[in-house]
Design an enzyme around this catalytic site. Structure first.
Site, PDB file in Angstrom:
ATOM      1  CE  LYS A 143       2.893  -5.942   3.828  1.00 19.09           C
ATOM      2  NZ  LYS A 143       2.561  -4.953   4.568  1.00 19.09           N
TER       3      LYS A 143
ATOM      4  CD  GLU B 246       7.636  -0.306   7.779  1.00 18.06           C
ATOM      5  OE1 GLU B 246       6.663  -1.379   7.397  1.00 18.06           O
ATOM      6  OE2 GLU B 246       7.896   0.726   7.308  1.00 18.06           O
TER       7      GLU B 246
ATOM      8  CG  ASP C 100       0.460  -4.011   2.008  1.00 18.82           C
ATOM      9  OD1 ASP C 100       0.420  -4.907   2.837  1.00 18.82           O
ATOM     10  OD2 ASP C 100       1.170  -3.228   1.922  1.00 18.82           O
TER      11      ASP C 100
ATOM     12  CD  GLU D 284       0.190  -1.677   8.168  1.00 19.44           C
ATOM     13  OE1 GLU D 284      -0.334  -0.892   8.999  1.00 19.44           O
ATOM     14  OE2 GLU D 284       0.713  -1.237   7.120  1.00 19.44           O
TER      15      GLU D 284
ATOM     16  CG  ASP E 160      -0.481   0.041   2.455  1.00 18.31           C
ATOM     17  OD1 ASP E 160       0.904  -0.265   2.499  1.00 18.31           O
ATOM     18  OD2 ASP E 160      -1.121  -0.160   3.396  1.00 18.31           O
ATOM     19  CB  SER E 161       4.631   1.810  -0.033  1.00 14.38           C
ATOM     20  OG  SER E 161       4.813   0.586  -0.739  1.00 14.38           O
TER      21      SER E 161
HETATM   22  O1  KIV Z   1       3.563  -1.186   1.653  1.00  8.51           O
HETATM   23  C1  KIV Z   1       4.719  -1.439   1.676  1.00  8.51           C
HETATM   24  O2  KIV Z   1       5.530  -1.291   1.128  1.00  8.51           O
HETATM   25  C2  KIV Z   1       5.266  -2.272   2.881  1.00  8.51           C
HETATM   26  C3  KIV Z   1       6.564  -2.612   3.029  1.00  8.51           C
HETATM   27  C4  KIV Z   1       7.342  -1.394   3.382  1.00  8.51           C
HETATM   28  C5  KIV Z   1       6.832  -3.553   3.978  1.00  8.51           C
HETATM   29  O3  KIV Z   1       4.274  -2.652   3.691  1.00  8.51           O
END
Ligand code: KIV
Length: 271
Positions: A120, A189, A90, A122, A51-52
């Protein structure tokens, strides 16, 4: 080390075996077809449709604004570029928190509409029921502890997490819980290296670190950071393998000059 060509497709079982034989796992982010294809052909083990994308692709300040539809679009593009890597996507902010049914439905949409291999999310104890429920549909789940950017407004800063004993103890308990719930791997992280080492050796599932030292079972970086596309982000943990921002800048200046001084295209570059 060269790419293990014996491995045709990386699965959650492959990465479990990597942990068992002490082979480190390499993970990078990808959000589009062309980059995914380059990273896959270069032998990356896991591609994370992070989600980055909210920061890197859309220019938002945080990961919060990106939607499930947008994550699915990115995941579809990545999946089309991949032959070998495991593709993990994510679950974006708001698509799973506090509602196990929504968590399951969001995960099913990601898997069905993108063709990705895992999701994934959190958090620790707060998301345990969601992890269990997603797994009932046979969808592999990767956990994520430590600095969890979807909670940035709770933390207030992107600084190192779990330096104090109470938070470190909660992280250890959460890690064990996520493994018990059935997560196949865990991102750690921005936590102290000694804590990441403890957690990694206490778990059977692989840990993938970012800013968590050398003793996790694998490493992940945001591709745009490690390629130097994003110049502003310079945390201590980041190693830059290219300075693409500067190289693109030089190339584009040259192209612009060539167009303006009429040296592009030349006779060979036309029909
Ligand atoms: O969204 C992302 O890029 C991440 C990584 C930093 C692990 O969750």
């Amino acid at each position: 080390m060269s790419v293990n060509k014996e491995i045709k497709k990386i699965t959650t079982h492959t990465i479990q075996e990597m942990k068992q034989r002490g082979e480190k796992i390499a993970m990078l982010t990808a959000y589009d077809f062309s980059m995914a294809k380059m990273l896959d052909q270069a032998g990356i083990d896991i591609l994370l449709v992070g989600d980055s994308a909210s920061n890197v692709m859309a220019g938002h300040e945080t990961t919060l604004p990106i939607t499930l539809d947008q994550m699915i679009y990115h995941a579809q593009s990545v999946v089309r570029g991949v032959e070998r890597a495991l593709v993990v996507v994510d679950l974006p902010f708001g698509s799973y928190q506090g509602n196990t049914k929504r968590a399951l439905e969001s995960s099913i949409r990601i898997m069905k509409e993108s063709g990705a291999h895992a999701v994934k999310l959190e958090g620790g104890a707060e998301v345990a029921d969601s992890v269990r429920r997603i797994l009932t549909a046979g969808i592999p789940v990767m956990g994520h502890l430590g600095l969890t950017p979807q909670s940035i407004y709770k933390f207030g800063t992107y600084t190192v997490r779990a330096k104090e004993e109470a938070e470190a103890n909660k992280l250890k308990t959460d890690a064990v819980l996520l493994e018990k719930c059935g997560c196949f791997a865990l991102v750690l992280e921005k936590i102290p290296a000694h804590l990441a080492k403890d957690v990694s050796s206490s778990l059977h599932i692989p840990t993938i670190g970012i800013g968590a030292g050398a003793d996790t079972d694998g490493q992940v970086l945001v591709t745009h950071d490690m390629l130097g596309i994003n110049k502003e982000f310079t945390p201590r943990f980041l190693r830059r393998y290219l300075d693409l921002y500067d190289q693109v800048n030089v190339a584009v200046k040259q192209y612009t000059a060539d167009v303006k001084n009429k040296s592009f295209p030349n006779e060979k570059e036309q029909y």
